[in-house]
Design a protein around this motif. Structure first.
Motif, PDB file in Angstrom:
ATOM      1  N   LEU A  36       7.447  -2.663 -17.652  1.00 52.18           N
ATOM      2  CA  LEU A  36       8.812  -2.157 -17.714  1.00 52.18           C
ATOM      3  C   LEU A  36       8.781  -0.962 -18.664  1.00 52.18           C
ATOM      4  N   VAL A  37       9.058   0.207 -18.120  1.00 57.70           N
ATOM      5  CA  VAL A  37       8.863   1.454 -18.858  1.00 57.70           C
ATOM      6  C   VAL A  37      10.189   2.191 -18.977  1.00 57.70           C
ATOM      7  N   SER A  38      10.469   2.679 -20.191  1.00 57.18           N
ATOM      8  CA  SER A  38      11.674   3.465 -20.407  1.00 57.18           C
ATOM      9  C   SER A  38      11.350   4.663 -21.297  1.00 57.18           C
TER      10      SER A  38
ATOM     11  N   SER B 230       0.830  -1.208   0.000  1.00 51.45           N
ATOM     12  CA  SER B 230       0.000   0.000   0.000  1.00 51.45           C
ATOM     13  C   SER B 230       0.863   1.255   0.000  1.00 51.45           C
ATOM     14  N   GLN B 231       1.917   1.251   0.825  1.00 50.30           N
ATOM     15  CA  GLN B 231       2.813   2.395   0.867  1.00 50.30           C
ATOM     16  C   GLN B 231       3.530   2.592  -0.469  1.00 50.30           C
ATOM     17  N   ARG B 232       3.908   1.467  -1.080  1.00 47.29           N
ATOM     18  CA  ARG B 232       4.592   1.550  -2.367  1.00 47.29           C
ATOM     19  C   ARG B 232       3.674   2.143  -3.429  1.00 47.29           C
ATOM     20  N   ARG B 233       2.403   1.752  -3.388  1.00 48.08           N
ATOM     21  CA  ARG B 233       1.452   2.273  -4.371  1.00 48.08           C
ATOM     22  C   ARG B 233       1.179   3.757  -4.161  1.00 48.08           C
ATOM     23  N   SER B 234       1.049   4.169  -2.904  1.00 45.41           N
ATOM     24  CA  SER B 234       0.665   5.551  -2.631  1.00 45.41           C
ATOM     25  C   SER B 234       1.848   6.511  -2.707  1.00 45.41           C
ATOM     26  N   HIS B 235       3.030   6.076  -2.259  1.00 46.82           N
ATOM     27  CA  HIS B 235       4.173   6.981  -2.192  1.00 46.82           C
ATOM     28  C   HIS B 235       5.081   6.907  -3.423  1.00 46.82           C
ATOM     29  N   TYR B 236       5.099   5.758  -4.104  1.00 49.07           N
ATOM     30  CA  TYR B 236       5.992   5.609  -5.242  1.00 49.07           C
ATOM     31  C   TYR B 236       5.229   5.383  -6.547  1.00 49.07           C
ATOM     32  N   GLY B 237       3.921   5.498  -6.526  1.00 47.10           N
ATOM     33  CA  GLY B 237       3.133   5.401  -7.743  1.00 47.10           C
ATOM     34  C   GLY B 237       3.119   4.029  -8.368  1.00 47.10           C
TER      35      GLY B 237
ATOM     36  N   PRO C  56      17.602   3.231 -18.509  1.00 48.85           N
ATOM     37  CA  PRO C  56      17.010   2.744 -17.255  1.00 48.85           C
ATOM     38  C   PRO C  56      15.545   2.333 -17.452  1.00 48.85           C
ATOM     39  N   GLN C  57      15.168   1.246 -16.808  1.00 42.96           N
ATOM     40  CA  GLN C  57      13.823   0.699 -16.902  1.00 42.96           C
ATOM     41  C   GLN C  57      13.129   0.820 -15.555  1.00 42.96           C
ATOM     42  N   PHE C  58      11.954   1.447 -15.566  1.00 43.45           N
ATOM     43  CA  PHE C  58      11.164   1.566 -14.347  1.00 43.45           C
ATOM     44  C   PHE C  58      10.170   0.408 -14.301  1.00 43.45           C
ATOM     45  N   GLU C  59      10.334  -0.452 -13.317  1.00 42.67           N
ATOM     46  CA  GLU C  59       9.409  -1.581 -13.159  1.00 42.67           C
ATOM     47  C   GLU C  59       8.231  -1.114 -12.310  1.00 42.67           C
ATOM     48  N   ILE C  60       7.035  -1.208 -12.890  1.00 40.82           N
ATOM     49  CA  ILE C  60       5.825  -0.674 -12.262  1.00 40.82           C
ATOM     50  C   ILE C  60       4.797  -1.792 -12.155  1.00 40.82           C
ATOM     51  N   GLU C  61       4.079  -1.818 -11.037  1.00 37.41           N
ATOM     52  CA  GLU C  61       3.013  -2.800 -10.871  1.00 37.41           C
ATOM     53  C   GLU C  61       1.673  -2.091 -10.748  1.00 37.41           C
ATOM     54  N   GLY C  62       0.622  -2.789 -11.147  1.00 37.96           N
ATOM     55  CA  GLY C  62      -0.727  -2.256 -11.000  1.00 37.96           C
ATOM     56  C   GLY C  62      -1.249  -1.597 -12.256  1.00 37.96           C
ATOM     57  N   THR C  63      -2.302  -2.175 -12.845  1.00 35.12           N
ATOM     58  CA  THR C  63      -2.855  -1.602 -14.075  1.00 35.12           C
ATOM     59  C   THR C  63      -3.870  -0.502 -13.791  1.00 35.12           C
ATOM     60  N   HIS C  64      -4.605  -0.624 -12.703  1.00 32.60           N
ATOM     61  CA  HIS C  64      -5.650   0.356 -12.411  1.00 32.60           C
ATOM     62  C   HIS C  64      -5.638   0.826 -10.960  1.00 32.60           C
ATOM     63  N   ASP C  65      -4.638   0.424 -10.188  1.00 30.82           N
ATOM     64  CA  ASP C  65      -4.633   0.801  -8.774  1.00 30.82           C
ATOM     65  C   ASP C  65      -3.353   1.520  -8.365  1.00 30.82           C
ATOM     66  N   THR C  66      -2.549   1.951  -9.330  1.00 33.13           N
ATOM     67  CA  THR C  66      -1.400   2.799  -9.037  1.00 33.13           C
ATOM     68  C   THR C  66      -1.399   3.969 -10.012  1.00 33.13           C
ATOM     69  N   VAL C  67      -0.853   5.080  -9.562  1.00 23.83           N
ATOM     70  CA  VAL C  67      -0.852   6.290 -10.396  1.00 23.83           C
ATOM     71  C   VAL C  67      -0.124   6.056 -11.710  1.00 23.83           C
ATOM     72  N   LEU C  68       1.085   5.505 -11.637  1.00 21.87           N
ATOM     73  CA  LEU C  68       1.862   5.291 -12.854  1.00 21.87           C
ATOM     74  C   LEU C  68       1.290   4.165 -13.706  1.00 21.87           C
ATOM     75  N   GLY C  69       0.801   3.111 -13.057  1.00 19.89           N
ATOM     76  CA  GLY C  69       0.205   2.008 -13.801  1.00 19.89           C
ATOM     77  C   GLY C  69      -0.981   2.470 -14.632  1.00 19.89           C
TER      78      GLY C  69
END
Length: 277
Positions: free
Chosen positions: A219-221, A84-91, A233-246
């Motif tokens: 994996l986003v670059s 939860s903290q990772r989703r809210s603070h790191y998108g 650099p590759q940003f590894e992001i999780e969550g399709t609809h429940d994170t800001v970046l996802g």
């Protein structure tokens, strides 16, 4: 202050017990204990035991506090809180890789039901080809590929940013796109009844990022000057609809897919020539 007082109390208690112990030992050797009433020995023993108990109680108090803390932590779902903290603070960012992790993404493909790749072209496609084929054939995964149209004016812009060519008069970017289409056409022929699970579109728009998605993992670059997206650099992001970046990355994928045009992999050359934007 309380800690210092507790420590002094411990030292005084232990010192008193040591003094009593030595005194009793000396008195016994001198025969002085024989002159003490029969209950004297039991009284001395009781005093010493009581002193030991007091010291133990003092020492165990902090341990009880630790047990209380442990009990409270046991009632918490640490993994869920961390996620939860990772989703809210790191998108949704879970890791940053120096370059594209081929083996790690291949492992994600091996378990995925949906795979999407967005790039100008895919320099590492051949390294992922077997995993994509297995995902479609074995698990009926849906695979979507988005590439820049090889005749787009944006090819020249990306070529200038990379400042590279293939040495044969053709642009490096166009050659890369054509190689990808040929590889995808070969894969398409091997899929037989599962050919509908592989869809390829080309777009004529400025993509802001390259994206490799396997289910809810991205994996986003970025398209930097002088280097390929997979070497950045590759940003590894999780969550399709429940994170800001996802959510943002998924919207970009959906938008590029909507403005793209289908490529008929049975005859991709003819299909590309017929596409108009």
């Amino acid at each position: 202050m309380l800690r210092r007082m507790r420590r002094w109390l411990e030292l005084l208690s232990l010192g008193g017990l040591a003094v009593v112990g030595f005194a009793v030992g000396i008195a016994e050797q001198l025969g002085l204990l024989d002159k003490v009433a029969p209950k004297g020995i039991s009284t001395l023993t009781l005093i010493m035991v009581s002193g030991v108990v007091v010291v133990l109680l003092i020492e165990l108090t902090p341990l009880r506090a630790l047990e209380d803390i442990r009990a409270r932590l046991a009632g918490l779902d640490i993994d869920t809180i961390a996620a939860s903290q990772r989703r809210s603070h790191y998108g949704g960012v879970v890791e940053v890789h120096k370059r594209f992790p081929d083996d790690e993404f291949a492992a994600h493909i091996a378990k995925a039901k949906q795979v999407t790749i967005l790039n100008t072209w895919i320099p590492n496609l051949q390294r992922l080809e077997k995993e994509l084929e297995a995902a479609i054939v074995d698990r009926r995964a849906q695979v979507r590929i988005m590439l820049l149209h090889p005749n787009s004016m944006l090819v020249g812009l990306r070529e200038a940013a990379l400042d590279r060519s293939d040495g044969a008069g053709k642009t490096f970017v166009s050659t890369g796109i054509v190689d990808c289409l040929e590889t995808l056409a070969r894969l398409h022929r091997r899929l037989a009844k599962r050919q509908a699970n592989l869809k390829v579109r080309v777009f004529n728009s400025q993509a802001s990022v390259s994206v490799y998605r396997a289910d809810g993992r991205y994996l986003v670059s970025m398209f930097l000057h002088g280097q390929l997206a997979i070497d950045s650099p590759q940003f590894e992001i999780e969550g399709t609809h429940d994170t800001v970046l996802g959510e943002q990355i998924q919207r970009e994928l959906d938008m590029l897919w909507d403005i793209g045009r289908d490529v008929d992999l049975a005859d991709w050359n003819r299909s590309i020539d017929m596409i108009r934007f």
